[in-house]
Design a protein around this motif. Structure first.
Motif, PDB file in Angstrom:
ATOM      1  N   GLN A 227       0.850  -1.189   0.000  1.00 57.37           N
ATOM      2  CA  GLN A 227       0.000   0.000   0.000  1.00 57.37           C
ATOM      3  C   GLN A 227       0.885   1.238   0.000  1.00 57.37           C
ATOM      4  O   GLN A 227       1.940   1.250   0.624  1.00 57.37           O
ATOM      5  N   PRO A 228       0.490   2.316  -0.698  1.00 54.44           N
ATOM      6  CA  PRO A 228       1.314   3.529  -0.706  1.00 54.44           C
ATOM      7  C   PRO A 228       1.563   4.049   0.715  1.00 54.44           C
ATOM      8  O   PRO A 228       0.632   4.166   1.510  1.00 54.44           O
ATOM      9  N   ARG A 229       2.826   4.345   1.003  1.00 52.77           N
ATOM     10  CA  ARG A 229       3.163   4.883   2.318  1.00 52.77           C
ATOM     11  C   ARG A 229       4.256   5.937   2.195  1.00 52.77           C
ATOM     12  O   ARG A 229       5.337   5.674   1.672  1.00 52.77           O
ATOM     13  N   HIS A 230       3.966   7.126   2.685  1.00 55.43           N
ATOM     14  CA  HIS A 230       4.922   8.229   2.701  1.00 55.43           C
ATOM     15  C   HIS A 230       5.868   8.013   3.893  1.00 55.43           C
ATOM     16  O   HIS A 230       5.430   7.939   5.039  1.00 55.43           O
ATOM     17  N   LEU A 231       7.163   7.890   3.600  1.00 54.05           N
ATOM     18  CA  LEU A 231       8.139   7.548   4.645  1.00 54.05           C
ATOM     19  C   LEU A 231       8.621   8.814   5.364  1.00 54.05           C
ATOM     20  O   LEU A 231       9.812   9.140   5.372  1.00 54.05           O
ATOM     21  N   ARG A 232       7.697   9.497   5.976  1.00 58.75           N
ATOM     22  CA  ARG A 232       8.060  10.727   6.708  1.00 58.75           C
ATOM     23  C   ARG A 232       8.975  10.420   7.897  1.00 58.75           C
ATOM     24  O   ARG A 232       9.830  11.209   8.265  1.00 58.75           O
ATOM     25  N   ASP A 233       8.750   9.241   8.532  1.00 62.31           N
ATOM     26  CA  ASP A 233       9.544   8.919   9.739  1.00 62.31           C
ATOM     27  C   ASP A 233      10.929   8.390   9.423  1.00 62.31           C
ATOM     28  O   ASP A 233      11.663   8.052  10.334  1.00 62.31           O
ATOM     29  N   ALA A 281      16.298  -2.693   1.560  1.00 60.32           N
ATOM     30  CA  ALA A 281      15.379  -3.831   1.624  1.00 60.32           C
ATOM     31  C   ALA A 281      14.744  -3.930   3.006  1.00 60.32           C
ATOM     32  O   ALA A 281      13.537  -4.178   3.134  1.00 60.32           O
ATOM     33  N   ALA A 282      15.545  -3.724   4.053  1.00 57.83           N
ATOM     34  CA  ALA A 282      15.008  -3.788   5.414  1.00 57.83           C
ATOM     35  C   ALA A 282      14.018  -2.652   5.658  1.00 57.83           C
ATOM     36  O   ALA A 282      12.984  -2.839   6.310  1.00 57.83           O
ATOM     37  N   LEU A 283      14.339  -1.470   5.121  1.00 59.45           N
ATOM     38  CA  LEU A 283      13.442  -0.325   5.284  1.00 59.45           C
ATOM     39  C   LEU A 283      12.095  -0.580   4.623  1.00 59.45           C
ATOM     40  O   LEU A 283      11.029  -0.344   5.214  1.00 59.45           O
ATOM     41  N   VAL A 284      12.122  -1.100   3.392  1.00 57.75           N
ATOM     42  CA  VAL A 284      10.874  -1.395   2.692  1.00 57.75           C
ATOM     43  C   VAL A 284      10.090  -2.468   3.440  1.00 57.75           C
ATOM     44  O   VAL A 284       8.866  -2.367   3.609  1.00 57.75           O
ATOM     45  N   ALA A 285      10.788  -3.491   3.922  1.00 61.64           N
ATOM     46  CA  ALA A 285      10.107  -4.571   4.650  1.00 61.64           C
ATOM     47  C   ALA A 285       9.447  -4.048   5.919  1.00 61.64           C
ATOM     48  O   ALA A 285       8.300  -4.405   6.233  1.00 61.64           O
ATOM     49  N   ARG A 286      10.177  -3.205   6.681  1.00 66.68           N
ATOM     50  CA  ARG A 286       9.594  -2.650   7.911  1.00 66.68           C
ATOM     51  C   ARG A 286       8.386  -1.761   7.614  1.00 66.68           C
ATOM     52  O   ARG A 286       7.408  -1.749   8.371  1.00 66.68           O
ATOM     53  N   GLY A 289       5.704  -4.522   5.300  1.00 63.07           N
ATOM     54  CA  GLY A 289       5.411  -5.907   5.637  1.00 63.07           C
ATOM     55  C   GLY A 289       5.766  -6.883   4.536  1.00 63.07           C
ATOM     56  O   GLY A 289       5.570  -8.095   4.694  1.00 63.07           O
ATOM     57  N   LEU A 290       6.298  -6.390   3.418  1.00 58.55           N
ATOM     58  CA  LEU A 290       6.700  -7.260   2.314  1.00 58.55           C
ATOM     59  C   LEU A 290       8.211  -7.445   2.343  1.00 58.55           C
ATOM     60  O   LEU A 290       8.969  -6.481   2.228  1.00 58.55           O
ATOM     61  N   ALA A 291       8.669  -8.688   2.508  1.00 60.01           N
ATOM     62  CA  ALA A 291      10.099  -8.973   2.496  1.00 60.01           C
ATOM     63  C   ALA A 291      10.607  -8.888   1.061  1.00 60.01           C
ATOM     64  O   ALA A 291      10.097  -9.572   0.168  1.00 60.01           O
ATOM     65  N   VAL A 360       8.543   7.680  -0.784  1.00 58.02           N
ATOM     66  CA  VAL A 360       7.250   7.014  -0.733  1.00 58.02           C
ATOM     67  C   VAL A 360       7.440   5.626  -1.342  1.00 58.02           C
ATOM     68  O   VAL A 360       8.160   5.453  -2.327  1.00 58.02           O
ATOM     69  N   VAL A 361       6.828   4.614  -0.728  1.00 54.14           N
ATOM     70  CA  VAL A 361       6.913   3.248  -1.216  1.00 54.14           C
ATOM     71  C   VAL A 361       5.516   2.800  -1.622  1.00 54.14           C
ATOM     72  O   VAL A 361       4.521   3.153  -0.975  1.00 54.14           O
ATOM     73  N   PHE A 362       5.422   2.021  -2.723  1.00 51.65           N
ATOM     74  CA  PHE A 362       4.110   1.610  -3.249  1.00 51.65           C
ATOM     75  C   PHE A 362       4.320   0.472  -4.239  1.00 51.65           C
ATOM     76  O   PHE A 362       5.456   0.125  -4.571  1.00 51.65           O
ATOM     77  N   ASP A 363       3.235  -0.101  -4.716  1.00 55.12           N
ATOM     78  CA  ASP A 363       3.266  -1.168  -5.718  1.00 55.12           C
ATOM     79  C   ASP A 363       2.900  -0.541  -7.061  1.00 55.12           C
ATOM     80  O   ASP A 363       1.725  -0.394  -7.401  1.00 55.12           O
ATOM     81  N   GLY A 364       3.925  -0.158  -7.827  1.00 56.77           N
ATOM     82  CA  GLY A 364       3.677   0.589  -9.055  1.00 56.77           C
ATOM     83  C   GLY A 364       2.954  -0.190 -10.129  1.00 56.77           C
ATOM     84  O   GLY A 364       2.300   0.392 -10.992  1.00 56.77           O
ATOM     85  N   ALA A 365       3.045  -1.532 -10.087  1.00 55.14           N
ATOM     86  CA  ALA A 365       2.391  -2.342 -11.113  1.00 55.14           C
ATOM     87  C   ALA A 365       0.888  -2.435 -10.905  1.00 55.14           C
ATOM     88  O   ALA A 365       0.150  -2.773 -11.842  1.00 55.14           O
ATOM     89  N   LEU A 366       0.425  -2.149  -9.679  1.00 49.17           N
ATOM     90  CA  LEU A 366      -0.993  -2.333  -9.365  1.00 49.17           C
ATOM     91  C   LEU A 366      -1.644  -1.113  -8.728  1.00 49.17           C
ATOM     92  O   LEU A 366      -2.833  -1.149  -8.411  1.00 49.17           O
ATOM     93  N   THR A 367      -0.886  -0.048  -8.525  1.00 46.10           N
ATOM     94  CA  THR A 367      -1.434   1.182  -7.940  1.00 46.10           C
ATOM     95  C   THR A 367      -1.361   2.296  -8.967  1.00 46.10           C
ATOM     96  O   THR A 367      -0.267   2.733  -9.332  1.00 46.10           O
TER      97      THR A 367
END
Length: 405
Positions: A227-233, A281-286, A289-291, A360-367
């Motif tokens: 899901q799209p998430r703005h990585l403000r933190d 990779a660890a940042l995206v996973a945290r 929730g997708l490893a 910002v992290v998201f699923d570009g193929a489906l969002t």
């Protein structure tokens, strides 16, 4: 004039629907040409005689007629006719195997269309893309055809969109991506559907028009891995961000290429070092929730005043998760509203205002996602990174909803 008697074959070249019928129609045009006193009508007739002869494989005769038509177009100052005839002349030389002469005509038509006749730019890009495909410059072909597709989607002409999609599918197949061709075709069809119903350019209409696309977007969202998430933190370290910004500025200026209305460039050493210093990779996973594995691909993106990126779906090969990081931004303090990254969710449109060092992290193929137009004096430089899921099953997209008709 003869469109109904000409079709495209498997190589996307013009051929007769019925050879006898086209030959008969060609004779009718010749008879009219022999009696017509009007230079404008002669120009049109000689052009279509040339197209018919080319479709029949009579290339010398095609060259003679198209040369006459082009000379009349130049003499009359009809720029549209010059572009159209140069493209036909390029095709006639390409079909005959004279690649160098064909290139001259395509480039002339493309330059003129960009400079003085933007309404024909998609045609010039389409013909040039096919030419580059046959030359084996498949990367260049994709770039030209993708720009043509964006322009044709904006025109809202389904037949033209499908023609360009067919050309892109052929490039994918020639690239050896036959397995990827189907999902890429799927994403392009979804993009075409989205862009005929909404646009980043008019935010005032988003919410009023949203109910008409809600159900279709919900079908996409059911398959999203992120899901799209703005990585403000999670602000990224200033030093590597600045190094990438400097590298991106140089790359976009010297090696950048136009893609979907903005400039792209390959990432370099600064981006590679950043990926080793920060465990992305660890940042995206945290965050999601997708490893995922470390990023397998990346591209610099540069936007300047007036540029935007309309709603679209990425081709699936870019990644199962996408991370966009803002590297540099110029934003006049007096601007009413800044450009934003925008997504279409199941509930509404979501805007994400990225400052330098945030992402910002998201699923570009489906969002469905894009960028709203940049205002006066505004610019932004980004890096986009693609990640593959560690779980092989999460990489396989199955039972996806077909693009709406």
């Amino acid at each position: 004039m003869l469109q109904h008697l000409i079709r495209q074959d498997a190589d996307l070249r013009m051929v007769p629907t019925d050879r006898a019928e086209l030959t008969t129609a060609l004779q009718g045009l010749r008879e009219e040409l022999a009696t017509s006193p009007d230079p404008d009508r002669i120009r049109v007739l000689t052009r279509w005689i040339g197209i018919a002869q080319m479709s029949l494989g009579n290339y010398d005769e095609a060259h003679t007629s198209l040369r006459q038509s082009l000379e009349l177009a130049i003499t009359s100052g009809n720029v549209r006719a010059v572009i159209a005839t140069e493209l036909n002349f390029g095709d006639a030389h390409r079909y005959a195997g004279d690649i160098e002469t064909a290139e001259t005509f395509y480039r002339s038509a493309l330059d003129t269309a960009r400079g003085t006749c933007p309404e024909l730019l998609d045609f010039a890009l389409q013909h040039t893309g096919k030419h580059l495909t046959e030359r084996g410059n498949l990367t260049g072909a994709r770039t030209h055809l993708q720009e043509a597709l964006r322009l044709r989607i904006a025109k809202g002409n389904t037949e033209l969109v499908e023609s360009t999609q067919a050309a892109l599918d052929r490039v994918d197949t020639l690239l050896g991506n036959a397995a990827a061709a189907a999902p890429n075709k799927w994403s392009r069809r979804w993009t075409a559907w989205l862009q005929t119903r909404t646009t980043v350019a008019d935010a005032s209409q988003w919410h009023a028009g949203f109910p008409a696309i809600r159900e279709q977007v919900r079908g996409l969202a059911a398959h999203q891995r992120v899901q799209p998430r703005h990585l403000r933190d999670h602000p990224f370290p200033a030093e590597p961000v600045a190094a990438m910004a400097a590298e991106a500025e140089k790359a976009l200026f010297t090696d950048g290429y136009l893609h979907n209305g903005k400039r792209n460039a390959a990432v370099g050493e600064a981006a590679n070092q950043f990926a080793t210093q920060v465990d992305l990779a660890a940042l995206v996973a945290r965050s999601t929730g997708l490893a995922v594995e470390q990023p397998h691909t990346g591209v610099y993106i540069g936007y300047t005043e007036g540029q935007s990126l309309d709603f679209h779906l990425d081709e699936s090969g870019f990644g199962d998760a996408n991370l966009i990081i803002c590297l540099q931004r110029t934003r006049p303090t007096q601007a009413d509203k800044a450009s934003t990254t925008v997504f279409i969710s199941t509930a509404s449109y979501l805007e994400c205002d990225l400052g330098a060092g945030s992402g910002v992290v998201f699923d570009g193929a489906l969002t469905p996602h894009g960028r709203t137009p940049l205002g006066v004096g505004e610019s932004i430089t980004l890096i986009s990174l693609g990640f593959r899921a560690r779980d092989q099953a999460r990489r396989t997209l199955t039972n996806l909803p077909p693009a709406p008709a």
